[in-house]
Design a protein around this motif. Structure first.
Motif, PDB file in Angstrom:
ATOM      1  N   ARG A 225      50.220  14.975  39.452  1.00 20.66           N
ATOM      2  CA  ARG A 225      51.733  15.069  39.764  1.00 20.66           C
ATOM      3  C   ARG A 225      51.567  15.179  41.419  1.00 20.66           C
ATOM      4  O   ARG A 225      52.697  14.494  41.859  1.00 20.66           O
ATOM      5  N   ALA A 226      50.886  16.003  42.073  1.00 22.81           N
ATOM      6  CA  ALA A 226      51.119  16.200  43.374  1.00 22.81           C
ATOM      7  C   ALA A 226      50.786  14.951  43.939  1.00 22.81           C
ATOM      8  O   ALA A 226      51.642  14.720  45.111  1.00 22.81           O
TER       9      ALA A 226
ATOM     10  N   ALA B  68      50.950  11.876  43.079  1.00 16.03           N
ATOM     11  CA  ALA B  68      51.882  10.807  42.849  1.00 16.03           C
ATOM     12  C   ALA B  68      53.193  11.149  43.533  1.00 16.03           C
ATOM     13  O   ALA B  68      53.780  10.462  44.226  1.00 16.03           O
ATOM     14  N   ALA B  69      53.506  12.311  43.620  1.00 16.60           N
ATOM     15  CA  ALA B  69      54.765  12.672  44.617  1.00 16.60           C
ATOM     16  C   ALA B  69      54.606  12.632  45.999  1.00 16.60           C
ATOM     17  O   ALA B  69      55.474  12.555  46.780  1.00 16.60           O
ATOM     18  N   ALA B  70      53.408  12.683  46.469  1.00 14.65           N
ATOM     19  CA  ALA B  70      52.736  12.580  47.839  1.00 14.65           C
ATOM     20  C   ALA B  70      53.132  10.840  48.255  1.00 14.65           C
ATOM     21  O   ALA B  70      53.062  10.892  49.645  1.00 14.65           O
ATOM     22  N   ARG B  71      53.235  10.254  47.440  1.00 11.95           N
ATOM     23  CA  ARG B  71      53.036   8.653  47.716  1.00 11.95           C
ATOM     24  C   ARG B  71      54.571   8.232  48.151  1.00 11.95           C
ATOM     25  O   ARG B  71      55.507   8.619  48.028  1.00 11.95           O
TER      26      ARG B  71
ATOM     27  N   THR C  38      47.416  18.179  39.718  1.00 15.86           N
ATOM     28  CA  THR C  38      46.857  17.635  40.964  1.00 15.86           C
ATOM     29  C   THR C  38      47.341  16.180  40.944  1.00 15.86           C
ATOM     30  O   THR C  38      47.699  15.482  41.834  1.00 15.86           O
TER      31      THR C  38
END
Length: 53
Positions: free
Chosen positions: A47-48, A50-53, A45
């Protein structure tokens, strides 16, 4: 009891009868600890997010 047949390993079979199947119990507890650690350290969660930023 373990798969060790008393004719194949009489000493081990006797120990299992007296003390229980310690290696099987250790294996069970280790697998449980690994599952708990996997849940506690689930960074998916993070990582997800951080990737959405």
């Amino acid at each position: 009891m373990s798969s060790a047949d008393s004719t194949e390993a009489p000493i081990y079979a006797g120990l299992v009868e007296e003390q229980g199947d310690v290696p099987a119990e250790v294996r069970r507890v280790a697998e449980e600890v690994l599952r708990e650690a996997d849940r506690a350290l689930d960074f998916g969660t993070v990582r997800a997010a951080a990737a959405a930023r």
